[in-house]
Design a protein around this motif. Structure first.
Motif, PDB file in Angstrom:
ATOM      1  N   ALA A   1      -0.733   2.729   6.519  1.00 58.50           N
ATOM      2  CA  ALA A   1       0.672   3.131   6.525  1.00 58.50           C
ATOM      3  C   ALA A   1       1.346   2.743   7.835  1.00 58.50           C
ATOM      4  CB  ALA A   1       0.784   4.638   6.308  1.00 58.50           C
TER       5      ALA A   1
ATOM      6  N   SER B   1      -5.805  -6.987   1.912  1.00 59.94           N
ATOM      7  CA  SER B   1      -4.760  -6.906   0.896  1.00 59.94           C
ATOM      8  C   SER B   1      -4.649  -8.225   0.151  1.00 59.94           C
ATOM      9  CB  SER B   1      -3.412  -6.571   1.541  1.00 59.94           C
ATOM     10  OG  SER B   1      -2.375  -6.560   0.570  1.00 59.94           O
TER      11      SER B   1
ATOM     12  N   ASP C   1      -2.053   0.593  -4.723  1.00 56.86           N
ATOM     13  CA  ASP C   1      -1.085  -0.502  -4.748  1.00 56.86           C
ATOM     14  C   ASP C   1       0.145  -0.105  -3.946  1.00 56.86           C
ATOM     15  OD1 ASP C   1      -2.776  -1.851  -6.390  1.00 56.86           O
ATOM     16  OD2 ASP C   1      -1.453  -1.906  -8.134  1.00 56.86           O
ATOM     17  N   ILE C   2       0.754  -1.087  -3.291  1.00 57.32           N
ATOM     18  CA  ILE C   2       2.045  -0.886  -2.636  1.00 57.32           C
ATOM     19  C   ILE C   2       3.036  -1.851  -3.271  1.00 57.32           C
ATOM     20  CG2 ILE C   2       3.351  -0.926  -0.487  1.00 57.32           C
ATOM     21  CD1 ILE C   2       0.800  -0.448   1.031  1.00 57.32           C
TER      22      ILE C   2
ATOM     23  N   SER D   1       9.879   0.761  -0.875  1.00 57.94           N
ATOM     24  CA  SER D   1       8.448   0.694  -1.151  1.00 57.94           C
ATOM     25  C   SER D   1       7.985   1.878  -1.984  1.00 57.94           C
ATOM     26  CB  SER D   1       7.641   0.652   0.157  1.00 57.94           C
ATOM     27  OG  SER D   1       7.874  -0.548   0.864  1.00 57.94           O
TER      28      SER D   1
ATOM     29  N   ILE E   1       4.113   3.538  -3.081  1.00 55.78           N
ATOM     30  CA  ILE E   1       2.653   3.540  -3.032  1.00 55.78           C
ATOM     31  C   ILE E   1       2.144   4.323  -4.233  1.00 55.78           C
ATOM     32  CG2 ILE E   1       0.617   4.280  -1.744  1.00 55.78           C
ATOM     33  CD1 ILE E   1       2.216   3.973   0.806  1.00 55.78           C
TER      34      ILE E   1
ATOM     35  N   THR F   1       2.083   9.383  -6.180  1.00 55.20           N
ATOM     36  CA  THR F   1       3.104   8.390  -5.855  1.00 55.20           C
ATOM     37  C   THR F   1       3.849   8.793  -4.589  1.00 55.20           C
ATOM     38  OG1 THR F   1       4.773   9.475  -7.246  1.00 55.20           O
ATOM     39  CG2 THR F   1       3.446   7.731  -8.264  1.00 55.20           C
TER      40      THR F   1
END
Length: 264
Positions: A14, A81, A113-114, A126, A128, A148
């Motif tokens: 993050a 990633s 997943d982002i 964004s 997540i 989420t």
């Protein structure tokens, strides 16, 4: 890979995402990838292994290392990633699949997943998504529904501004021969979060229910229903004003006294 490593990796990802996204907001996507997001913090190391971009779509692969303690350089968390990139009229859409890596065994664990949308104006929206999952350790089981988190990143003169933060966790359960915990419909919302200064805004946290019990010689039972905590920060005439409120529909706690210990 143990749970502490996964949690620390997620927190570090993050942080790297916040730094990298601030670069993406102000430069072309290709340049940001080619220069490894221009991450300057010595605790973070990013290496882009592959970047391919066509007229409308592309892909990228990159790895990252997090060194929480600069005095212990051998202690680190590693992740990678795989990014899928789409270019549209409004900007880029990027889906990043994040994997944590065990440096000793090289075993990988998929984390989440982002989904990011980068506008030509510089904002990044964004999301997540942590998929539903469960795992067992010793005799206990931990399980959760899909989690989420959504937020918007915008680079400003005094740092990265994070706004419209929303977290949702439908359920989390922990079952064990002696301990049981169930939490339902947890959520958190915040107007903004700044890494450079104190900002005004509202926050609110809610949870529908918590049920906890522990068996044994001194059994304990705890339950809570419909709890809500909120806060508001306002800046007026150079002064910071903070107000808060909380409410709960019901709460209960039961505990049996432990029998006295006989000394001989």
């Amino acid at each position: 890979m143990n749970k502490k490593t996964l949690i620390a990796s997620a927190v570090g990802i993050a942080l790297v995402g916040a730094v990298g996204s601030s670069v993406l907001a102000g430069k072309k996507l290709e340049s940001a990838y080619q220069h490894s997001f221009n991450v300057q913090d010595k605790r973070f190391k990013v290496n882009v292994a592959e970047f391919n971009m066509g007229a409308l779509s592309g892909s990228a692969k990159w790895t990252g290392e997090i060194h929480p303690d600069l005095c212990s350089p051998d202690f680190k968390f590693t992740f990678r990633s795989e990014d899928s990139i789409q270019r549209g009229l409004g900007g880029y859409t990027i889906v990043s699949k994040i994997y944590a890596q065990n440096p000793r065994t090289q075993k990988e664990t998929y984390l989440f997943d982002i989904h990011s949308k980068t506008t030509w104006g510089g904002n990044i929206d964004s999301e997540i998504i942590v998929p539903a999952n469960s795992f067992k350790e010793n005799k206990g089981t931990v399980a959760w529904d899909a989690l989420t988190a959504t937020f918007t990143l915008k680079k400003e003169q005094d740092g990265v501004q994070v706004s419209n933060i929303k977290l949702k966790a439908p359920s989390l359960t922990i079952t064990d021969p002696t301990v049981n915990l169930a939490m339902k419909n947890m959520s958190y919302e915040a107007d903004s979060l700044s890494f450079a200064k104190l900002g005004a805004g509202k926050t609110i946290g809610k949870i529908e229910s918590i049920d906890f019990s522990m068996a044994g010689e001194a059994p304990v039972a705890f339950s809570l229903n419909n709890a809500e905590v909120s806060g508001n920060i306002a800046i007026q005439n150079g002064k910071v004003l903070y107000t808060s409120a909380s409410q709960v529909d019901s709460i209960s706690f039961q505990a049996n006294k432990q029998p006295p210990v006989k000394l001989e």
